[in-house]
Design an enzyme around this catalytic site. Structure first.
Site, PDB file in Angstrom:
ATOM      1  N   ASN A  10       0.864  -1.182   0.000  1.00  0.00           N
ATOM      2  CA  ASN A  10       0.000   0.000   0.000  1.00  0.00           C
ATOM      3  C   ASN A  10       0.901   1.233   0.000  1.00  0.00           C
ATOM      4  O   ASN A  10       1.493   1.569   1.029  1.00  0.00           O
ATOM      5  CB  ASN A  10      -0.898  -0.032   1.242  1.00  0.00           C
ATOM      6  CG  ASN A  10      -1.739   1.227   1.381  1.00  0.00           C
ATOM      7  OD1 ASN A  10      -1.778   2.074   0.486  1.00  0.00           O
ATOM      8  ND2 ASN A  10      -2.417   1.364   2.520  1.00  0.00           N
ATOM      9  N   LYS A  12       0.098   4.279  -0.219  1.00  0.00           N
ATOM     10  CA  LYS A  12      -0.530   5.469   0.390  1.00  0.00           C
ATOM     11  C   LYS A  12      -0.294   6.690  -0.512  1.00  0.00           C
ATOM     12  O   LYS A  12      -0.432   6.562  -1.721  1.00  0.00           O
ATOM     13  CB  LYS A  12      -0.026   5.661   1.822  1.00  0.00           C
ATOM     14  CG  LYS A  12      -0.200   4.374   2.658  1.00  0.00           C
ATOM     15  CD  LYS A  12       0.008   4.565   4.123  1.00  0.00           C
ATOM     16  CE  LYS A  12      -0.172   3.223   4.844  1.00  0.00           C
ATOM     17  NZ  LYS A  12      -0.060   3.328   6.281  1.00  0.00           N
ATOM     18  N   HIS A  95      -9.547   1.090   5.073  1.00  0.00           N
ATOM     19  CA  HIS A  95      -8.242   1.276   5.735  1.00  0.00           C
ATOM     20  C   HIS A  95      -8.433   2.210   6.934  1.00  0.00           C
ATOM     21  O   HIS A  95      -9.264   3.121   6.886  1.00  0.00           O
ATOM     22  CB  HIS A  95      -7.237   1.867   4.743  1.00  0.00           C
ATOM     23  CG  HIS A  95      -5.838   1.853   5.284  1.00  0.00           C
ATOM     24  ND1 HIS A  95      -5.382   2.816   6.151  1.00  0.00           N
ATOM     25  CD2 HIS A  95      -4.820   0.971   5.118  1.00  0.00           C
ATOM     26  CE1 HIS A  95      -4.127   2.521   6.488  1.00  0.00           C
ATOM     27  NE2 HIS A  95      -3.763   1.409   5.865  1.00  0.00           N
ATOM     28  N   GLU A  97      -6.853   4.635   7.925  1.00  0.00           N
ATOM     29  CA  GLU A  97      -6.693   6.067   7.609  1.00  0.00           C
ATOM     30  C   GLU A  97      -7.960   6.622   6.956  1.00  0.00           C
ATOM     31  O   GLU A  97      -8.310   7.790   7.145  1.00  0.00           O
ATOM     32  CB  GLU A  97      -5.451   6.258   6.721  1.00  0.00           C
ATOM     33  CG  GLU A  97      -4.177   6.065   7.540  1.00  0.00           C
ATOM     34  CD  GLU A  97      -3.012   5.453   6.788  1.00  0.00           C
ATOM     35  OE1 GLU A  97      -3.001   5.488   5.542  1.00  0.00           O
ATOM     36  OE2 GLU A  97      -2.102   4.908   7.459  1.00  0.00           O
ATOM     37  N   GLU A 167      -5.096  -4.806  10.769  1.00  0.00           N
ATOM     38  CA  GLU A 167      -4.068  -3.781  10.938  1.00  0.00           C
ATOM     39  C   GLU A 167      -4.333  -3.012  12.227  1.00  0.00           C
ATOM     40  O   GLU A 167      -5.130  -2.057  12.231  1.00  0.00           O
ATOM     41  CB  GLU A 167      -4.094  -2.796   9.762  1.00  0.00           C
ATOM     42  CG  GLU A 167      -3.793  -3.415   8.419  1.00  0.00           C
ATOM     43  CD  GLU A 167      -3.278  -2.378   7.424  1.00  0.00           C
ATOM     44  OE1 GLU A 167      -2.159  -2.556   6.947  1.00  0.00           O
ATOM     45  OE2 GLU A 167      -3.969  -1.385   7.153  1.00  0.00           O
ATOM     46  N   GLY A 173       2.749   2.498  10.780  1.00  0.00           N
ATOM     47  CA  GLY A 173       3.687   3.610  10.604  1.00  0.00           C
ATOM     48  C   GLY A 173       4.438   3.986  11.873  1.00  0.00           C
ATOM     49  O   GLY A 173       5.070   5.029  11.932  1.00  0.00           O
ATOM     50  N   SER A 213       3.678  -1.946  10.288  1.00  0.00           N
ATOM     51  CA  SER A 213       5.135  -2.015  10.449  1.00  0.00           C
ATOM     52  C   SER A 213       5.721  -3.380  10.092  1.00  0.00           C
ATOM     53  O   SER A 213       6.620  -3.870  10.797  1.00  0.00           O
ATOM     54  CB  SER A 213       5.539  -1.589  11.866  1.00  0.00           C
ATOM     55  OG  SER A 213       5.125  -0.255  12.114  1.00  0.00           O
TER      56      SER A 213
HETATM   57  P1  13P Z   1       3.199   0.552   7.651  1.00  0.00           P
HETATM   58  O1  13P Z   1       3.739  -0.735   7.087  1.00  0.00           O
HETATM   59  O2  13P Z   1       3.928   1.767   7.134  1.00  0.00           O
HETATM   60  O3  13P Z   1       3.104   0.495   9.151  1.00  0.00           O
HETATM   61  O4  13P Z   1       1.699   0.717   7.106  1.00  0.00           O
HETATM   62  C1  13P Z   1       0.807  -0.337   7.247  1.00  0.00           C
HETATM   63  C2  13P Z   1      -0.434  -0.038   6.496  1.00  0.00           C
HETATM   64  O5  13P Z   1      -1.222   0.808   6.888  1.00  0.00           O
HETATM   65  C3  13P Z   1      -0.685  -0.777   5.250  1.00  0.00           C
HETATM   66  O6  13P Z   1      -1.972  -0.580   4.797  1.00  0.00           O
END
Ligand code: 13P
Length: 253
Positions: A10, A12, A95, A97, A167, A173, A213
């Protein structure tokens, strides 16, 4: 028969330009994907170029979001059939976010999941609790509610065509990965929830990715867990080398 691992990157809101997107996709396409489903999930504006770059390399392309409506007065949105027409095979729905920053409700996420399936996209339905929800002891209740709403419109046959991603928000992150035991515990809970909601065969078919992560150094141990069938990778998917290293871990799991 075991579930085929699925590793998705992903991206982003990255990278800055279509040239950089193309470069990253080219580099991934040169790697060895083995017996793993590999998916690149760039920003929607880069999907066509990324798809071109990975054509023939055994790498699929997904979108980070979609609107459930086919057409209409929804300025700024993208529909499932538009994504299909670009050669997209997957779409991330719900997601954290999208839920947290853009205020998407679980019910709205459920509409997206149903609409995605209708046009032949595989939804990757995300779920996961925040730190305070975990500390307050409601992690599994939160996940169950997100799944109940996200899969509300589906029968077992439709649910079997979905991918789920657990997640935990506190691991995204932050560099704070859930331990393999913590992750496996929630994945096992989700699997059991799917048995109750649908049936055992459906529950055993659905792949559940872990996200938060995931890095080359921790991927092998996470992917070795019996109910972890892949990874949804954020930061580490922005470098072909680290993303392919995670794919390699899945190949060996
Ligand atoms: P990270 O791997 O940067 O923690 O992000 C995970 C994520 O949100 C994947 O959709």
């Amino acid at each position: 028969m075991g579930r085929r691992p699925i590793i998705a990157g992903n991206w982003k809101l990255n990278p800055d330009s279509v040239e950089q997107a193309r470069e990253l996709a080219d580099a991934v396409a040169e790697g060895d994907v083995g017996e793993v489903d590999v998916v690149l999930i760039p920003p929607a504006v880069f999907i066509a170029q990324v798809r071109q770059a990975v054509a023939g390399a055994g790498v699929a392309v997904g979108a980070q979001n979609m609107h459930p409506a086919a057409n209409g007065a929804f300025t700024g949105e993208v529909s499932g059939s538009m994504l299909r027409s670009l050669g997209c095979a997957y779409v991330v729905c719900g997601h954290s976010e999208r839920r947290g920053v853009f205020g998407e409700t679980s019910e709205f996420v459920g509409e997206k999941v149903a609409a995605a399936l209708q046009v032949g996209l595989t939804p990757i339905l995300c779920c996961g609790e925040t730190r305070s929800q975990r500390d307050g002891g409601s992690a599994t209740a939160v996940v169950a509610q997100q799944l109940r709403d996200g899969l509300a419109a589906l029968d077992a046959e439709a649910a079997a065509r979905c991918v789920l991603a657990y997640e935990p928000v506190w691991a995204i992150g932050t560099g704070l990965t859930a331990t393999p035991q913590q992750a496996e515990e929630t994945h096992a809970f989700i699997r059991h929830w799917l048995v109750e909601r649908f049936d055992r065969e459906t529950a055993e078919t659905i792949r559940i990715q872990y996200g938060g992560s995931v890095k080359p150094h921790n991927a092998a141990e996470l992917l070795a867990q019996p109910n972890i069938d892949g990874a949804l990778v954020g930061g580490a998917s922005l470098k072909a080398e680290s993303f392919l290293a995670i794919v390699g871990c899945a190949s060996r799991s």
